[in-house]
Design a protein around this motif. Structure first.
Motif: not given
Length: 252
Positions: A1-20
């Motif tokens: 099982m994973s925490t919300i922070d683990q999933i969010a950190n992975y997804t944020n990096d995957l989608l490169e949210i800092e670019k937008f």
């Protein structure tokens, strides 16, 4: 099982949210205390979708359209209060990804729509700030605007609105899902034969005709169903989660 922070950190990096520079925050909008076992995906965090996700015993609701949009009231009252209260009551996290999910070259709304419409991506356009969020590509054979409109309608299960801008056939097509009709000018400048988005404004018809580029308004909701499904499936596989997509139908 994973925490919300683990999933969010992975997804944020995957989608490169800092670019937008987006109209709403991307990532976790409402957190939870429990580990994540089941993810439900949907287009918009409506009360209907939240209730359906709760019935499905979701720990995480993943959407394209979340909360806290630019220029809206920041207070937690009315509809926003009721929606967030429901999430907290069920200890259900909410993650939302807007422009980053439109733009992703594999999981994004435009990439997924291009796949369903048999368009081979050739490049990106529709620049927002410093990032392109749309794409353009080619079909295997040239088609008429009538044939393309009927194909889009069949593929999306919704009658598309078609603006014919001449008698030329279509091979080079631009895509930018949702409310991106204003990018029709950029599409015409690139010499595209047609442009597909979700919505249409009064001036879009005149622009299409005068610019000589066919336009198809295929529905905001209809064009943006596929990115969140692709992302949900990807996260479920990556983190070994149970996954379900719930369609809260919307004719717009």
């Amino acid at each position: 099982m994973s925490t919300i922070d683990q999933i969010a950190n992975y997804t944020n990096d995957l989608l490169e949210i800092e670019k937008f520079k987006d109209y709403a925050p991307n990532g976790v909008q409402v957190t939870c205390q429990q580990n994540i076992k089941r993810i439900v995906a949907g287009v918009t965090a409506s009360q209907n979708l939240i209730d359906a996700a709760a019935d499905a015993q979701a720990d995480l609701l993943l959407v394209h359209h979340g909360f806290f949009w630019k220029n809206e009231a920041p207070t937690l009252t009315g509809i926003k209060y009721r929606r967030i209260r429901s999430l907290i009551h069920h200890d259900m996290a909410l993650m939302a990804y807007h422009l980053p999910l439109d733009a992703h070259p594999e999981l994004g709304n435009n990439a997924q729509l291009a796949r369903r419409l048999n368009i081979r991506p050739a490049g990106t356009f529709c620049r927002h700030e410093a990032v392109d969020i749309g794409l353009y590509g080619e079909t295997d054979t040239a088609v008429s605007i009538g044939d393309l409109g009927r194909f889009v309608s069949r593929q999306l299960g919704r009658q598309a609105l078609i603006i014919c801008a001449g008698d030329h056939e279509i091979k080079r097509i631009g895509l930018c899902t949702g409310g991106a009709q204003h990018y029709i000018i950029e599409a015409a400048e690139r010499g595209l034969d047609a442009f597909i988005s979700g919505e249409i404004s009064e001036q879009t018809t005149h622009l299409a005709r005068e610019l000589g580029i066919h336009y198809i308004a295929a529905g905001h909701h209809a064009t943006e169903r596929y990115g969140v499904q692709a992302l949900g499936e990807h996260l479920a596989k990556t983190f070994s989660l149970e996954y379900l997509f719930i369609e809260d139908s919307n004719p717009a």
